[in-house]
Write a protein that holds these residues in place. Sequence first.
Motif, PDB file in Angstrom:
ATOM      1  N   THR A 104     -72.450 -22.255  47.763  1.00 43.14           N
ATOM      2  CA  THR A 104     -72.567 -21.806  49.154  1.00 43.14           C
ATOM      3  C   THR A 104     -71.197 -21.804  49.822  1.00 43.14           C
ATOM      4  OG1 THR A 104     -73.348 -24.018  49.545  1.00 43.14           O
ATOM      5  CG2 THR A 104     -74.965 -22.262  49.694  1.00 43.14           C
ATOM      6  N   GLY A 105     -70.319 -22.710  49.361  1.00 45.04           N
ATOM      7  CA  GLY A 105     -69.000 -22.781  49.972  1.00 45.04           C
ATOM      8  C   GLY A 105     -68.033 -21.750  49.434  1.00 45.04           C
ATOM      9  N   ALA A 106     -67.957 -21.664  48.111  1.00 40.41           N
ATOM     10  CA  ALA A 106     -66.922 -20.809  47.539  1.00 40.41           C
ATOM     11  C   ALA A 106     -67.234 -19.328  47.722  1.00 40.41           C
ATOM     12  CB  ALA A 106     -66.731 -21.119  46.066  1.00 40.41           C
ATOM     13  N   SER A 107     -68.486 -19.014  47.858  1.00 41.48           N
ATOM     14  CA  SER A 107     -68.794 -17.603  48.063  1.00 41.48           C
ATOM     15  C   SER A 107     -68.268 -17.170  49.418  1.00 41.48           C
ATOM     16  CB  SER A 107     -70.288 -17.343  47.953  1.00 41.48           C
ATOM     17  OG  SER A 107     -70.950 -18.072  48.951  1.00 41.48           O
ATOM     18  N   GLN A 108     -67.967 -18.142  50.276  1.00 33.11           N
ATOM     19  CA  GLN A 108     -67.431 -17.816  51.593  1.00 33.11           C
ATOM     20  C   GLN A 108     -65.912 -17.870  51.602  1.00 33.11           C
ATOM     21  OE1 GLN A 108     -68.957 -20.913  54.067  1.00 33.11           O
ATOM     22  NE2 GLN A 108     -71.065 -20.223  53.902  1.00 33.11           N
ATOM     23  N   ALA A 109     -65.329 -18.325  50.507  1.00 36.24           N
ATOM     24  CA  ALA A 109     -63.893 -18.563  50.539  1.00 36.24           C
ATOM     25  C   ALA A 109     -63.098 -17.277  50.332  1.00 36.24           C
ATOM     26  CB  ALA A 109     -63.530 -19.583  49.471  1.00 36.24           C
ATOM     27  N   ASP A 110     -62.011 -17.158  51.084  1.00 44.01           N
ATOM     28  CA  ASP A 110     -61.110 -16.025  50.905  1.00 44.01           C
ATOM     29  C   ASP A 110     -60.101 -16.335  49.813  1.00 44.01           C
ATOM     30  OD1 ASP A 110     -62.217 -14.788  53.259  1.00 44.01           O
ATOM     31  OD2 ASP A 110     -61.089 -16.264  54.402  1.00 44.01           O
ATOM     32  N   ALA A 111     -59.918 -17.607  49.552  1.00 44.72           N
ATOM     33  CA  ALA A 111     -58.938 -18.034  48.563  1.00 44.72           C
ATOM     34  C   ALA A 111     -59.302 -19.436  48.103  1.00 44.72           C
ATOM     35  CB  ALA A 111     -57.545 -18.046  49.190  1.00 44.72           C
ATOM     36  N   ARG A 137     -64.068 -17.416  39.823  1.00 45.43           N
ATOM     37  CA  ARG A 137     -63.886 -16.055  39.325  1.00 45.43           C
ATOM     38  C   ARG A 137     -65.178 -15.243  39.479  1.00 45.43           C
ATOM     39  NH1 ARG A 137     -59.960 -12.679  39.081  1.00 45.43           N
ATOM     40  NH2 ARG A 137     -60.440 -10.944  37.722  1.00 45.43           N
ATOM     41  N   THR A 138     -66.267 -15.841  39.031  1.00 50.13           N
ATOM     42  CA  THR A 138     -67.556 -15.148  39.092  1.00 50.13           C
ATOM     43  C   THR A 138     -67.934 -14.838  40.534  1.00 50.13           C
ATOM     44  OG1 THR A 138     -68.179 -16.451  37.193  1.00 50.13           O
ATOM     45  CG2 THR A 138     -69.945 -15.257  38.261  1.00 50.13           C
ATOM     46  N   LEU A 139     -67.578 -15.742  41.423  1.00 49.14           N
ATOM     47  CA  LEU A 139     -67.940 -15.545  42.822  1.00 49.14           C
ATOM     48  C   LEU A 139     -66.961 -14.622  43.541  1.00 49.14           C
ATOM     49  CD1 LEU A 139     -69.068 -19.174  43.558  1.00 49.14           C
ATOM     50  CD2 LEU A 139     -70.535 -17.178  43.458  1.00 49.14           C
ATOM     51  N   GLY A 140     -65.999 -14.119  42.795  1.00 53.31           N
ATOM     52  CA  GLY A 140     -65.144 -13.067  43.347  1.00 53.31           C
ATOM     53  C   GLY A 140     -63.930 -13.558  44.127  1.00 53.31           C
ATOM     54  N   ILE A 141     -63.505 -14.810  43.915  1.00 55.09           N
ATOM     55  CA  ILE A 141     -62.298 -15.276  44.602  1.00 55.09           C
ATOM     56  C   ILE A 141     -61.079 -14.803  43.809  1.00 55.09           C
ATOM     57  CG2 ILE A 141     -61.006 -17.268  45.443  1.00 55.09           C
ATOM     58  CD1 ILE A 141     -63.595 -18.762  45.675  1.00 55.09           C
ATOM     59  N   LYS A 142     -60.344 -13.894  44.400  1.00 56.05           N
ATOM     60  CA  LYS A 142     -59.229 -13.295  43.667  1.00 56.05           C
ATOM     61  C   LYS A 142     -57.918 -14.035  43.891  1.00 56.05           C
ATOM     62  CE  LYS A 142     -61.205  -8.702  43.409  1.00 56.05           C
ATOM     63  NZ  LYS A 142     -62.212  -8.690  44.511  1.00 56.05           N
ATOM     64  N   GLN A 143     -57.766 -14.651  45.065  1.00 57.78           N
ATOM     65  CA  GLN A 143     -56.498 -15.287  45.394  1.00 57.78           C
ATOM     66  C   GLN A 143     -56.571 -16.781  45.138  1.00 57.78           C
ATOM     67  OE1 GLN A 143     -54.563 -13.203  48.816  1.00 57.78           O
ATOM     68  NE2 GLN A 143     -56.550 -13.590  49.763  1.00 57.78           N
ATOM     69  N   LEU A 173     -56.228 -19.550  32.994  1.00 57.86           N
ATOM     70  CA  LEU A 173     -56.098 -18.449  33.952  1.00 57.86           C
ATOM     71  C   LEU A 173     -56.121 -17.093  33.265  1.00 57.86           C
ATOM     72  CD1 LEU A 173     -53.505 -20.290  36.155  1.00 57.86           C
ATOM     73  CD2 LEU A 173     -55.913 -19.895  36.668  1.00 57.86           C
ATOM     74  N   LYS A 174     -55.358 -16.957  32.174  1.00 58.16           N
ATOM     75  CA  LYS A 174     -55.341 -15.671  31.462  1.00 58.16           C
ATOM     76  C   LYS A 174     -56.709 -15.347  30.902  1.00 58.16           C
ATOM     77  CE  LYS A 174     -50.499 -15.291  30.138  1.00 58.16           C
ATOM     78  NZ  LYS A 174     -49.579 -15.475  29.005  1.00 58.16           N
ATOM     79  N   VAL A 175     -57.367 -16.368  30.372  1.00 54.76           N
ATOM     80  CA  VAL A 175     -58.701 -16.176  29.790  1.00 54.76           C
ATOM     81  C   VAL A 175     -59.672 -15.621  30.838  1.00 54.76           C
ATOM     82  CG1 VAL A 175     -60.614 -17.352  28.613  1.00 54.76           C
ATOM     83  CG2 VAL A 175     -58.266 -18.124  28.242  1.00 54.76           C
ATOM     84  N   LEU A 176     -59.506 -16.086  32.071  1.00 58.89           N
ATOM     85  CA  LEU A 176     -60.408 -15.650  33.141  1.00 58.89           C
ATOM     86  C   LEU A 176     -59.963 -14.339  33.776  1.00 58.89           C
ATOM     87  CD1 LEU A 176     -61.141 -19.007  34.983  1.00 58.89           C
ATOM     88  CD2 LEU A 176     -62.646 -17.754  33.453  1.00 58.89           C
ATOM     89  N   GLY A 177     -58.824 -13.822  33.323  1.00 52.41           N
ATOM     90  CA  GLY A 177     -58.374 -12.537  33.842  1.00 52.41           C
ATOM     91  C   GLY A 177     -57.430 -12.639  35.035  1.00 52.41           C
ATOM     92  N   TYR A 178     -56.962 -13.856  35.346  1.00 50.76           N
ATOM     93  CA  TYR A 178     -55.951 -13.988  36.407  1.00 50.76           C
ATOM     94  C   TYR A 178     -54.574 -13.761  35.786  1.00 50.76           C
ATOM     95  CZ  TYR A 178     -59.386 -16.234  39.507  1.00 50.76           C
ATOM     96  OH  TYR A 178     -60.473 -16.507  40.303  1.00 50.76           O
ATOM     97  N   GLY A 404     -74.957 -10.697  47.700  1.00 47.83           N
ATOM     98  CA  GLY A 404     -75.486 -10.264  46.401  1.00 47.83           C
ATOM     99  C   GLY A 404     -75.253 -11.247  45.272  1.00 47.83           C
ATOM    100  N   ARG A 405     -74.536 -12.346  45.558  1.00 52.52           N
ATOM    101  CA  ARG A 405     -74.189 -13.267  44.472  1.00 52.52           C
ATOM    102  C   ARG A 405     -75.055 -14.524  44.494  1.00 52.52           C
ATOM    103  NH1 ARG A 405     -68.775 -11.780  46.212  1.00 52.52           N
ATOM    104  NH2 ARG A 405     -68.112 -10.116  44.819  1.00 52.52           N
ATOM    105  N   PHE A 406     -75.200 -15.123  43.337  1.00 53.19           N
ATOM    106  CA  PHE A 406     -76.010 -16.349  43.274  1.00 53.19           C
ATOM    107  C   PHE A 406     -75.574 -17.208  42.097  1.00 53.19           C
ATOM    108  CE2 PHE A 406     -78.081 -12.935  40.954  1.00 53.19           C
ATOM    109  CZ  PHE A 406     -78.209 -13.517  39.701  1.00 53.19           C
ATOM    110  N   ALA A 407     -76.032 -18.464  42.123  1.00 52.99           N
ATOM    111  CA  ALA A 407     -75.865 -19.358  40.980  1.00 52.99           C
ATOM    112  C   ALA A 407     -77.244 -19.833  40.580  1.00 52.99           C
ATOM    113  CB  ALA A 407     -74.986 -20.534  41.352  1.00 52.99           C
ATOM    114  N   ILE A 408     -77.419 -20.139  39.327  1.00 50.83           N
ATOM    115  CA  ILE A 408     -78.716 -20.605  38.837  1.00 50.83           C
ATOM    116  C   ILE A 408     -78.561 -22.058  38.411  1.00 50.83           C
ATOM    117  CG2 ILE A 408     -80.563 -20.205  37.176  1.00 50.83           C
ATOM    118  CD1 ILE A 408     -79.501 -17.324  36.846  1.00 50.83           C
TER     119      ILE A 408
END
Length: 428
Positions: A104-111, A137-143, A173-178, A404-408
């Motif tokens: 719930t927290g990280a999906s709101q994070a800009d970084a 990464r999955t939750l879309g935090i790019k920075q 980081l490289k493995v995750l695509g950063y 649109g994102r979730f965790a199970i």
Amino acid sequence: MAKQKPVLNVAFIGHVDAGKSTTVGRLLYDSGAIDPQLLEKLKREAQERGKAGFEFAYVMDNLKEERERGVTIDVAHKKFETPKYEVTIVDCPGHRDFIKNMITGASQADAAVLVVDVNDAKTGIQPQTREHMFLARTLGIKQIAVAINKMDTVNYSQEEYEKMKKLLSEQLLKVLGYNPDQIDFIPTASLKGDNVVKKSENMPWYKGPTLVEALDKFQPPEKPTNLPLRIPIQDVYSITGVGTVPVGRVETGILKPGDKVVFEPAGVQGEVKSIEMHHEQIPQAEPGDNIGFNVRGVSKKDIKRGDVCGHPDNPPTVAEEFTAQIVVLQHPTAITVGYTPVFHAHTAQVACTFMELLKKLDPRTGQVIEENPQFLKTGDAAIVKIKPTKPMVIENVREIPQLGRFAIRDMGMTIAAGMAIDVKAKNK
Ligand SMILES: Nc1nc2c(ncn2[C@@H]2O[C@H](COP(=O)(O)OP(=O)(O)OP(=O)(O)O)[C@@H](O)[C@H]2O)c(=O)[nH]1
């Protein structure tokens, strides 16, 4: 009045004891956001409990407690200013409920700031460091920025710093695509204050930014004001003399006093009388704003945490069923049709059933590697059909990514993370 600085929501992630709380405490204190008297008090308390040196962590724990008591709206102490931003710490997960908070927290994070202990270079990357980063990464935090912490324990050695930096770059980081070249790795000693807000004199070999300077290098979040209004509800208060006050963060769209609103899946409608942020009335709430809003025509018992507020002409989507793309993070056996774990999406927690396993994907390329697999196991990516056991709001990630994102979750751990790519709506 001075122009308000843009708000940056930052999540602090990392393994237990890496120093997240201490780093956040230091950031707040050295940037002047904490009253020195409060710190003195916490210092005394820490000493009394035989935990001298813990005072910065105490600051955060103190705030955590405050939050647990339900003072969600009062984020005054979790804010500090950099030259460019007003930074809100969206989460600092401790070991208890950290994944849930993270979702719930990280999906709101800009970084995100990843805090690691420099000594981990000796033992290898800690499992929670991996797990947090994977989720980020999955939750879309790019920075992201990385604080390589506890530099004082290795005599501020550049060699040790480089070791840790290389390990994280190559194995995580490289493995995750950063791209590690685009990430600041800041050697810190949060307990002492080195390179958090103040430039350290103990590490003349380091020419990069301090942690605060690194935060200022992040791009400001784009505000999705043109998307339909969505406010996942965190809590609902009934305040004498005021009325019903739902509290939550505006994810998308704009809310104004006078607006007609609807709460789904409850389906109740009301009218917004006033909106408050940081105890002040505001004329309009935008994405990123943590608000309390007073709604006429709705009683506290009509709505609850997990409901989503929107405008009646474009109401939140209540899902009958949805198709999702997921990644299995860890499962002791395997996921099969009929499995019904709890889905955490925005502020909602709803048990949902796996109805069909449609396709198994290559997690790196997204290409289909198997149609209708019999089961899914750790490391698999897949497209699946999901049916909530009770009404819940979820949106197609392509239309409203924020919803649109979730965790199970199951068995006390996060089994998978994913996003809804098609939603069969109940109410449309
Ligand atoms: N020597 C040294 N100790 C540190 C530093 N930063 C944190 N610590 C210590 O490391 C321990 C853990 O710090 P916390 O800030 O509580 O760690 P955390 O990552 O928030 O841990 P959880 O909240 O338990 O997940 C405490 O004893 C801190 O005093 C540092 O820069 N140097």
